[in-house]
Scaffold this motif. Structure first.
Motif, short mmCIF file in Angstrom:
data_model
loop_
_atom_site.label_atom_id
_atom_site.label_comp_id
_atom_site.label_asym_id
_atom_site.label_seq_id
_atom_site.Cartn_x
_atom_site.Cartn_y
_atom_site.Cartn_z
N ALA A 1 0.80 -1.22 0.00
CA ALA A 1 0.00 0.00 0.00
C ALA A 1 0.84 1.28 0.00
O ALA A 1 0.38 2.31 -0.46
CB ALA A 1 -0.93 0.00 1.21
N HIS A 2 2.07 1.20 0.51
CA HIS A 2 2.90 2.40 0.63
C HIS A 2 3.44 2.79 -0.73
O HIS A 2 4.02 1.98 -1.43
CB HIS A 2 4.03 2.18 1.63
N LYS A 3 3.30 4.03 -1.08
CA LYS A 3 3.66 4.50 -2.42
C LYS A 3 5.13 4.86 -2.59
O LYS A 3 5.62 4.88 -3.70
CB LYS A 3 2.81 5.72 -2.80
N SER A 4 5.85 5.14 -1.51
CA SER A 4 7.21 5.65 -1.71
C SER A 4 8.30 5.03 -0.85
O SER A 4 9.47 5.34 -1.06
CB SER A 4 7.21 7.17 -1.47
N ILE A 5 7.98 4.16 0.08
CA ILE A 5 9.00 3.68 1.01
C ILE A 5 10.16 2.96 0.30
O ILE A 5 11.32 3.17 0.63
CB ILE A 5 8.40 2.80 2.13
N ARG A 6 9.88 2.14 -0.68
CA ARG A 6 10.96 1.42 -1.38
C ARG A 6 11.90 2.36 -2.11
O ARG A 6 13.08 2.07 -2.25
CB ARG A 6 10.38 0.39 -2.34
N ASP A 7 11.39 3.49 -2.57
CA ASP A 7 12.22 4.45 -3.30
C ASP A 7 13.11 5.29 -2.40
O ASP A 7 14.02 5.95 -2.87
CB ASP A 7 11.34 5.38 -4.14
N MET A 8 12.87 5.27 -1.09
CA MET A 8 13.62 6.12 -0.18
C MET A 8 15.08 5.73 -0.06
O MET A 8 15.89 6.53 0.39
CB MET A 8 12.96 6.16 1.19
N SER A 9 15.43 4.52 -0.45
CA SER A 9 16.84 4.10 -0.38
C SER A 9 17.53 4.24 -1.72
O SER A 9 18.68 3.85 -1.86
CB SER A 9 16.94 2.67 0.13
N LYS A 10 16.86 4.80 -2.70
CA LYS A 10 17.46 5.05 -4.01
C LYS A 10 18.18 6.39 -3.96
O LYS A 10 17.71 7.32 -3.31
CB LYS A 10 16.40 5.07 -5.11
N PRO A 11 19.32 6.53 -4.66
CA PRO A 11 20.07 7.80 -4.62
C PRO A 11 19.23 9.01 -5.01
O PRO A 11 19.45 10.10 -4.49
CB PRO A 11 21.20 7.57 -5.61
N GLU A 12 18.26 8.86 -5.86
CA GLU A 12 17.43 9.99 -6.26
C GLU A 12 16.28 10.21 -5.28
O GLU A 12 15.43 11.07 -5.47
CB GLU A 12 16.89 9.80 -7.67
N ALA A 13 16.26 9.49 -4.18
CA ALA A 13 15.15 9.55 -3.22
C ALA A 13 15.01 10.93 -2.59
O ALA A 13 13.91 11.36 -2.30
CB ALA A 13 15.34 8.51 -2.13
N ASP A 14 16.11 11.61 -2.37
CA ASP A 14 16.04 12.90 -1.70
C ASP A 14 15.20 13.89 -2.50
O ASP A 14 14.39 14.62 -1.95
CB ASP A 14 17.44 13.46 -1.47
N ALA A 15 15.37 13.89 -3.80
CA ALA A 15 14.58 14.79 -4.64
C ALA A 15 13.11 14.37 -4.65
O ALA A 15 12.22 15.21 -4.58
CB ALA A 15 15.12 14.79 -6.07
N GLN A 16 12.85 13.07 -4.68
CA GLN A 16 11.47 12.59 -4.66
C GLN A 16 10.80 12.92 -3.34
O GLN A 16 9.64 13.33 -3.31
CB GLN A 16 11.43 11.07 -4.89
#
Length: 143
Positions: free
Chosen positions: A123-138
């Motif tokens: 259900a979570h829309k962004s948690i997996r992306d938070m460990s990607k280098p571009e996560a800060d901008a997202q």
């Protein structure tokens, strides 16, 4: 995105680290079995934004269930300053309460239902992306 270098460590000082992250932290409060027992609150960063400065020989790792999460803690004082979360094995979960004072501007806490981990992750829309280098901008775009 304005990143700052946060420094921190365990209680006894054996483990020290630095992490690049926003001064505005997005912290997860999870209610899974282990997070509940140790009151684990953490923010997620990509691996390349984290550096262990000292204490690699002072760390012990605990795993259970799927053994994906690596719960690292200081073998002297028992404090978990950071760990590898199951949700983001390509990054780190950092304990905001283990950061040195002076670099955190704000903290937003999001509750995560770890008791229903699989459903919550789906259900979570962004948690997996938070460990990607571009996560800060997202992350900046969602705040």
């Amino acid at each position: 995105m304005d990143l700052v270098k946060h420094t921190g460590g365990c209680h006894c000082g054996a483990v020290r680290f630095e992490v690049l992250s926003s001064p505005d932290l997005h912290v997860f409060q999870c209610n899974c079995s282990i997070c509940t027992k140790k009151q684990n609150h953490h923010f997620i960063v990509p691996k390349n934004h984290f550096s262990l400065l000292q204490g690699s020989d002072d760390l012990i790792t605990y795993t259970f269930n799927t053994h994906v999460a690596k719960h690292t803690f200081c073998k002297t004082c028992g404090v978990q300053s950071f760990y590898t979360p199951r949700s983001n094995p390509d990054g780190y979960g950092v304990a905001p309460h283990c950061l040195d004072p002076g670099t955190v501007r704000s903290v937003t806490v999001e509750t995560f239902c770890g008791e229903k981990w699989e459903e919550s992750m789906q259900a979570h829309k962004s948690i997996r992306d938070m460990s990607k280098p571009e996560a800060d901008a997202q992350l900046k775009n969602t705040q």
